[in-house]
Design a protein around this motif. Structure first.
Motif, PDB file in Angstrom:
ATOM      1  N   VAL A 154      77.836   6.509  60.790  1.00  0.00           N
ATOM      2  CA  VAL A 154      78.452   5.263  61.257  1.00  0.00           C
ATOM      3  C   VAL A 154      79.603   5.571  62.221  1.00  0.00           C
ATOM      4  CG1 VAL A 154      79.677   3.180  60.562  1.00  0.00           C
ATOM      5  CG2 VAL A 154      77.789   4.034  59.158  1.00  0.00           C
ATOM      6  N   ALA A 155      80.410   6.562  61.873  1.00  0.00           N
ATOM      7  CA  ALA A 155      81.553   6.914  62.721  1.00  0.00           C
ATOM      8  C   ALA A 155      81.096   7.382  64.097  1.00  0.00           C
ATOM      9  CB  ALA A 155      82.392   7.996  62.052  1.00  0.00           C
TER      10      ALA A 155
ATOM     11  N   LYS B 141      95.108   9.734  64.067  1.00  0.00           N
ATOM     12  CA  LYS B 141      94.020   8.857  63.649  1.00  0.00           C
ATOM     13  C   LYS B 141      93.181   9.539  62.577  1.00  0.00           C
ATOM     14  CE  LYS B 141      92.066   6.589  66.931  1.00  0.00           C
ATOM     15  NZ  LYS B 141      91.232   6.231  68.109  1.00  0.00           N
ATOM     16  N   GLU B 142      92.826   8.801  61.549  1.00  0.00           N
ATOM     17  CA  GLU B 142      92.068   9.362  60.437  1.00  0.00           C
ATOM     18  C   GLU B 142      90.638   9.666  60.856  1.00  0.00           C
ATOM     19  OE1 GLU B 142      94.070   7.297  56.500  1.00  0.00           O
ATOM     20  OE2 GLU B 142      92.458   6.235  57.549  1.00  0.00           O
TER      21      GLU B 142
ATOM     22  N   ALA C 237      85.939  11.242  57.241  1.00  0.00           N
ATOM     23  CA  ALA C 237      86.051  11.738  55.872  1.00  0.00           C
ATOM     24  C   ALA C 237      87.349  11.275  55.203  1.00  0.00           C
ATOM     25  CB  ALA C 237      85.962  13.257  55.852  1.00  0.00           C
ATOM     26  N   GLU C 238      88.390  11.059  56.000  1.00  0.00           N
ATOM     27  CA  GLU C 238      89.693  10.686  55.445  1.00  0.00           C
ATOM     28  C   GLU C 238      89.835   9.186  55.199  1.00  0.00           C
ATOM     29  OE1 GLU C 238      92.370  14.197  57.593  1.00  0.00           O
ATOM     30  OE2 GLU C 238      92.073  12.256  58.562  1.00  0.00           O
ATOM     31  N   ARG C 239      89.012   8.384  55.841  1.00  0.00           N
ATOM     32  CA  ARG C 239      89.156   6.937  55.753  1.00  0.00           C
ATOM     33  C   ARG C 239      88.562   6.386  54.467  1.00  0.00           C
ATOM     34  NH1 ARG C 239      86.691   4.867  61.254  1.00  0.00           N
ATOM     35  NH2 ARG C 239      86.986   2.851  60.219  1.00  0.00           N
ATOM     36  N   ASP C 240      89.183   5.343  53.938  1.00  0.00           N
ATOM     37  CA  ASP C 240      88.655   4.677  52.747  1.00  0.00           C
ATOM     38  C   ASP C 240      87.341   3.976  53.062  1.00  0.00           C
ATOM     39  OD1 ASP C 240      90.846   5.492  51.276  1.00  0.00           O
ATOM     40  OD2 ASP C 240      92.011   3.693  51.761  1.00  0.00           O
ATOM     41  N   SER C 241      87.249   3.410  54.257  1.00  0.00           N
ATOM     42  CA  SER C 241      86.041   2.713  54.675  1.00  0.00           C
ATOM     43  C   SER C 241      85.808   2.949  56.155  1.00  0.00           C
ATOM     44  CB  SER C 241      86.158   1.205  54.405  1.00  0.00           C
ATOM     45  OG  SER C 241      85.082   0.516  55.000  1.00  0.00           O
TER      46      SER C 241
ATOM     47  N   VAL D 149      89.500   0.883  62.458  1.00  0.00           N
ATOM     48  CA  VAL D 149      90.430   1.987  62.243  1.00  0.00           C
ATOM     49  C   VAL D 149      91.860   1.454  62.208  1.00  0.00           C
ATOM     50  CG1 VAL D 149      91.304   4.165  63.159  1.00  0.00           C
ATOM     51  CG2 VAL D 149      88.888   3.591  63.407  1.00  0.00           C
ATOM     52  N   LYS D 150      92.599   1.852  61.182  1.00  0.00           N
ATOM     53  CA  LYS D 150      93.983   1.422  61.051  1.00  0.00           C
ATOM     54  C   LYS D 150      94.914   2.429  61.734  1.00  0.00           C
ATOM     55  CE  LYS D 150      93.160  -0.925  56.645  1.00  0.00           C
ATOM     56  NZ  LYS D 150      93.496  -0.980  55.202  1.00  0.00           N
ATOM     57  N   ARG D 151      95.949   1.916  62.363  1.00  0.00           N
ATOM     58  CA  ARG D 151      96.909   2.797  63.018  1.00  0.00           C
ATOM     59  C   ARG D 151      97.719   3.537  61.970  1.00  0.00           C
ATOM     60  NH1 ARG D 151      97.714   2.509  68.310  1.00  0.00           N
ATOM     61  NH2 ARG D 151      99.949   2.900  68.346  1.00  0.00           N
TER      62      ARG D 151
END
Length: 551
Positions: free
Chosen positions: A400-401, A465-466, A469-473, A478-480
């Motif tokens: 997805v990423a 930027k995450e 693998a580091e992101r919750d979802s 993408v959150k800053r």
């Protein structure tokens, strides 16, 4: 700033006395010193020198030609000027001419006598080297087996003579203008490595097979993952150009009709998303492929809200026809006449499929087709990633990423078309000149992309930027990061010493570093060239760009 060694001895002594605080006659003091020094031909220099330095350090100048030549210098001037001002080739000539120049571009590249015809000749010269340059860029920035992002856009023409200029699907929303299409190749970091130019009426189905052949043969990447949107890498394109090709994989997405079909047959169920926002499924229509279904609740709400607004707008238009049918004076009569009026407006908002219409000779009525609305709303916020990449190479989240990385190409198009480089409108009459113009714009964006990366600490860019693998979802936007949010709030670097600016503002800041000719009365050489001393902020910018030498 000036060198005092050329001043008359009496003026030097007067200046020395003034610095000691001694009283001296005005005729022999600073007033005379100011009269003795005059500054001429002050031109903006810092941004020109910085871009030229990055152009050399990036290796792109050597890729264009390993030896310096007049043609290479002209191409460099067009690239630099494209980043600075985004103007025409004639404007580049004016920016080099000593009589009309406001920058040091002509002096830096020894092009003060540049003629417009030399620009066109250099464009032809560059186009002959395009394949070699793109191969070198691909070798440097594309790893074997790595993803290649490819997408198509268009820009409109001024004029009617160019054969590439054709009417087609306008991404500029200029449907009454002829256009040219072009696709950009990028790596997963968004670094552009090549561009493909097509006629304005040639769509994704023409562009994609060209892209496959270009990457696998010209770029010599037999093992590659093609990433494109649902229009670019369609099911037909996969079957014809990728499925039987060894080492060729793909990541794309299903269109709305295919998603609705999967939902109707029960392959997609909303219960999948009770605990997570993505799910892996299989279906016989997609043998040996992975389907990753994603659901974004925020996107679902936006689509539902937008649909309701469009339905209400369509109802308002249809209600006007009812008024025409029911009015006392000259009412609208006849099935054909009423049908014509309905046909003019029913699909203005693309909502015709959601209405039931009843047309008689003297009546007209409508109501919503709730079943179709419910059927469409069942897939709100859903999108399905389709890929042949094995799970051992990429997880569902990474799949997805990687698909979302297509935004890198969209960012390139935005920069090319409007923000910085102004590729449009296109005025060239010859096909090869159009191709060369777009290639120059791509090379300019290549340098700008590198400069943005180097200047990230001084820009509003998120440096932390995450990863997927580091992101919750990976489905959510993408959150800053906290550091980026701090930049937004303070408008300063973390140490508080320097302001955070846009890329364009940074170029403007560098432009305040000037290159001037100084005349000193009585100087044995008459005059000399000097560059103004950078401010601490300007010096910091130059350090990040690695352009402190030669300023």
């Amino acid at each position: 700033m000036a060198n005092l060694s050329g001043l008359p001895d009496e003026l030097v002594e007067a200046l020395r006395a003034a610095l000691k605080g001694e009283s001296i006659p005005a005729s022999e003091g600073i007033a005379s010193l100011e009269k003795a020094i005059s500054i001429h031909d002050a031109r903006q220099h810092g941004h020109v020198a910085a871009i030229h330095s990055v152009l050399k350090k990036s290796g792109l100048l050597g890729m264009i030609d390993s030896k310096r030549s007049r043609e290479r210098d002209v191409v460099a001037a067009m690239i630099i000027d494209r980043i600075i001002s985004g103007d025409s080739k004639l404007a580049t000539v004016r920016h080099c001419d000593p009589q009309t120049a406001s920058t040091s571009l002509g002096e830096l590249l020894s092009l003060e006598d540049l003629h417009e015809n030399e620009c066109y000749a250099a464009m032809d010269w560059l186009l002959e080297r395009q394949d070699k340059i793109q191969k070198k860029l691909a070798k440097k920035h594309l790893a074997d087996g790595a993803p290649v992002l490819f997408d198509l856009s268009s820009s409109y023409f001024e004029g009617q003579c160019c054969e590439l200029a054709q009417f087609g699907y306008s991404r500029d929303h200029r449907v009454y203008r002829k256009q040219v299409n072009y696709g950009i190749y990028c790596n997963s970091a968004g670094t552009p490595v090549g561009v493909e130019v097509l006629a304005g009426n040639e769509s994704d189905r023409i562009a994609f097979p060209i892209a496959v052949e270009r990457v696998r043969k010209d770029f010599n990447h037999k093992n590659v993952i093609f990433i494109g949107d649902r229009g670019m890498i369609s099911g037909k394109a996969i079957d014809e150009y990728l499925r039987d090709e060894e080492g060729a994989d793909w990541i794309t997405a299903l269109n709305a009709a295919s998603i609705a079909k999967l939902e109707r047959c029960g392959s997609i169920q909303l219960t999948f998303f009770d605990e997570c926002d993505l799910a892996s499924i299989t279906h016989p229509d997609y043998p040996d492929e992975r389907l990753v279904v994603c659901r974004n609740p925020d996107l679902a709400k936006r689509r539902s809200k937008r649909r309701e607004a469009l339905l209400q707008a369509t109802e308002k238009l249809l209600a006007e026809i009812i008024k025409k049918v029911e009015r006392k004076n000259k009412p609208l009569r006849g099935k054909d006449a009423i049908g014509v009026e309905v046909g003019k407006i029913i699909n203005k908002k693309k909502m015709a499929k959601h209405f039931n219409l009843t047309i008689e000779d003297d009546t007209f009525a409508f109501d919503r087709n709730e079943e179709k609305i419910r059927s469409e709303s069942a897939t709100d916020g859903l999108y399905v990633i389709r890929s042949s990449v094995d799970k051992t190479r990429m997880t569902d989240q990474e799949l997805v990423a990687n698909y979302k990385n297509l935004e890198m190409v969209e960012r390139a198009f935005r920069s090319l078309k409007s923000i910085d480089l102004n590729v449009r409108p296109i005025y060239h009459r010859l096909d090869n000149r159009v191709r060369a113009h777009i290639f120059i714009c791509m090379l300019a964006y290549h340098i700008e992309h590198q400069m943005r990366s180097q200047l990230a600490p001084l820009l509003f860019a998120d440096e932390q930027k995450e990863t997927a693998a580091e992101r919750d979802s990976v489905v959510d936007p993408v959150k800053r990061s906290d550091s980026a949010k701090k930049k937004d709030q303070t408008r300063r670097t973390p140490d508080g010493q320097h302001p955070i600016s846009s890329f364009r503002d940074i170029l403007n800041t560098l432009s305040a570093i000037t290159r001037s000719r100084v005349k000193v009365e009585g100087h044995k050489k008459g005059d000399f060239k000097t560059t103004s001393t950078p401010t601490p902020y300007q010096q910091k910018i130059l350090e990040w760009l690695g352009a402190t030498r030669g300023m």
